[in-house]
Design a protein around this motif. Structure first.
Motif, mmCIF file in Angstrom:
data_model
loop_
_atom_site.group_PDB
_atom_site.id
_atom_site.type_symbol
_atom_site.label_atom_id
_atom_site.label_comp_id
_atom_site.label_asym_id
_atom_site.label_seq_id
_atom_site.Cartn_x
_atom_site.Cartn_y
_atom_site.Cartn_z
ATOM 1 N N ILE A 1 74.498 36.513 72.618
ATOM 2 C CA ILE A 1 75.353 36.918 71.510
ATOM 3 C C ILE A 1 76.799 36.903 71.985
ATOM 4 O O ILE A 1 77.073 36.895 73.176
ATOM 5 C CB ILE A 1 74.982 38.326 70.977
ATOM 6 C CG1 ILE A 1 75.095 39.376 72.071
ATOM 7 C CG2 ILE A 1 73.626 38.317 70.321
ATOM 8 C CD1 ILE A 1 74.912 40.797 71.596
ATOM 9 N N ARG A 2 77.698 36.869 71.025
ATOM 10 C CA ARG A 2 79.123 36.966 71.313
ATOM 11 C C ARG A 2 79.662 38.189 70.604
ATOM 12 O O ARG A 2 79.221 38.538 69.518
ATOM 13 C CB ARG A 2 79.869 35.741 70.811
ATOM 14 C CG ARG A 2 79.599 34.496 71.600
ATOM 15 C CD ARG A 2 80.518 33.352 71.154
ATOM 16 N NE ARG A 2 80.265 32.190 71.974
ATOM 17 C CZ ARG A 2 80.838 31.969 73.155
ATOM 18 N NH1 ARG A 2 81.689 32.826 73.629
ATOM 19 N NH2 ARG A 2 80.550 30.899 73.849
ATOM 20 N N CYS A 3 80.649 38.808 71.223
ATOM 21 C CA CYS A 3 81.332 39.921 70.585
ATOM 22 C C CYS A 3 82.376 39.334 69.637
ATOM 23 O O CYS A 3 83.175 38.486 70.041
ATOM 24 C CB CYS A 3 82.009 40.797 71.635
ATOM 25 S SG CYS A 3 83.050 42.075 70.900
ATOM 26 N N PHE A 4 82.360 39.754 68.387
ATOM 27 C CA PHE A 4 83.313 39.251 67.405
ATOM 28 C C PHE A 4 84.746 39.603 67.800
ATOM 29 O O PHE A 4 85.656 38.823 67.565
ATOM 30 C CB PHE A 4 82.996 39.828 66.021
ATOM 31 C CG PHE A 4 83.931 39.335 64.957
ATOM 32 C CD1 PHE A 4 83.738 38.091 64.387
ATOM 33 C CD2 PHE A 4 84.995 40.110 64.529
ATOM 34 C CE1 PHE A 4 84.603 37.623 63.409
ATOM 35 C CE2 PHE A 4 85.865 39.655 63.552
ATOM 36 C CZ PHE A 4 85.671 38.412 62.990
ATOM 37 N N VAL A 5 84.937 40.757 68.423
ATOM 38 C CA VAL A 5 86.278 41.219 68.784
ATOM 39 C C VAL A 5 86.834 40.460 69.985
ATOM 40 O O VAL A 5 87.945 39.944 69.950
ATOM 41 C CB VAL A 5 86.278 42.737 69.070
ATOM 42 C CG1 VAL A 5 87.645 43.204 69.518
ATOM 43 C CG2 VAL A 5 85.824 43.492 67.836
ATOM 44 N N ARG B 1 72.472 44.008 70.867
ATOM 45 C CA ARG B 1 72.116 42.991 69.879
ATOM 46 C C ARG B 1 72.135 43.561 68.478
ATOM 47 O O ARG B 1 72.197 42.834 67.508
ATOM 48 C CB ARG B 1 70.733 42.418 70.197
ATOM 49 C CG ARG B 1 70.699 41.658 71.524
ATOM 50 C CD ARG B 1 69.303 41.377 71.936
ATOM 51 N NE ARG B 1 68.656 42.668 72.212
ATOM 52 C CZ ARG B 1 67.428 42.796 72.688
ATOM 53 N NH1 ARG B 1 66.703 41.737 72.916
ATOM 54 N NH2 ARG B 1 66.911 43.982 72.925
ATOM 55 N N LYS B 2 72.100 44.886 68.371
ATOM 56 C CA LYS B 2 72.118 45.542 67.067
ATOM 57 C C LYS B 2 73.516 46.020 66.686
ATOM 58 O O LYS B 2 73.684 46.720 65.699
ATOM 59 C CB LYS B 2 71.134 46.698 67.066
ATOM 60 C CG LYS B 2 69.702 46.224 67.220
ATOM 61 C CD LYS B 2 68.735 47.372 67.145
ATOM 62 C CE LYS B 2 67.320 46.854 67.167
ATOM 63 N NZ LYS B 2 66.634 47.100 68.396
ATOM 64 N N VAL C 1 77.623 38.644 67.207
ATOM 65 C CA VAL C 1 77.457 37.387 66.475
ATOM 66 C C VAL C 1 76.567 36.477 67.314
ATOM 67 O O VAL C 1 76.788 36.326 68.513
ATOM 68 C CB VAL C 1 78.833 36.715 66.235
ATOM 69 C CG1 VAL C 1 78.679 35.415 65.496
ATOM 70 C CG2 VAL C 1 79.764 37.660 65.496
ATOM 71 N N SER C 2 75.556 35.894 66.696
ATOM 72 C CA SER C 2 74.682 34.978 67.425
ATOM 73 C C SER C 2 75.456 33.765 67.911
ATOM 74 O O SER C 2 76.302 33.231 67.205
ATOM 75 C CB SER C 2 73.539 34.508 66.524
ATOM 76 O OG SER C 2 72.737 35.583 66.169
ATOM 77 N N ASP C 3 75.136 33.344 69.125
ATOM 78 C CA ASP C 3 75.749 32.162 69.705
ATOM 79 C C ASP C 3 74.910 30.953 69.295
ATOM 80 O O ASP C 3 73.741 30.862 69.626
ATOM 81 C CB ASP C 3 75.798 32.294 71.223
ATOM 82 C CG ASP C 3 76.600 31.207 71.888
ATOM 83 O OD1 ASP C 3 76.543 30.046 71.419
ATOM 84 O OD2 ASP C 3 77.284 31.493 72.884
#
Length: 82
Positions: A31-35, A16-17, A22-24
């Protein structure tokens, strides 16, 4: 600042850090991974060592960089290792 061993372990492994997390909007606990754009369920958020893209958040001029900026930094880092 002195951290206990357990606290250091928690800081190092908490997805989360990640600067690319990115917050869903639909599910605040997720959370979502930006990549990868994939959701990271709460049960999987503590596995930094399994993620090639994990990076600590970068702060410049008192502001945390955006996920897009973190992505550019990480991509340059990975390209440099080729």
């Amino acid at each position: 600042m002195h951290l206990l061993e357990g606290e250091v372990f928690e800081l190092l492994l908490d997805g989360r850090k990640c600067g690319l997390a990115v917050s869903d909007a639909a599910e605040p606990q997720q959370i979502r991974c930006f990549v990868t754009i994939r959701p990271v369920p709460p049960a999987d958020q503590l596995h930094r060592r399994q993620c090639l893209y994990y990076m600590e958040p970068v702060v410049e001029d008192g502001n945390v960089l955006t996920a897009e900026q973190h992505c550019l930094i990480k991509q340059a880092e990975l390209d440099g290792k080729k």
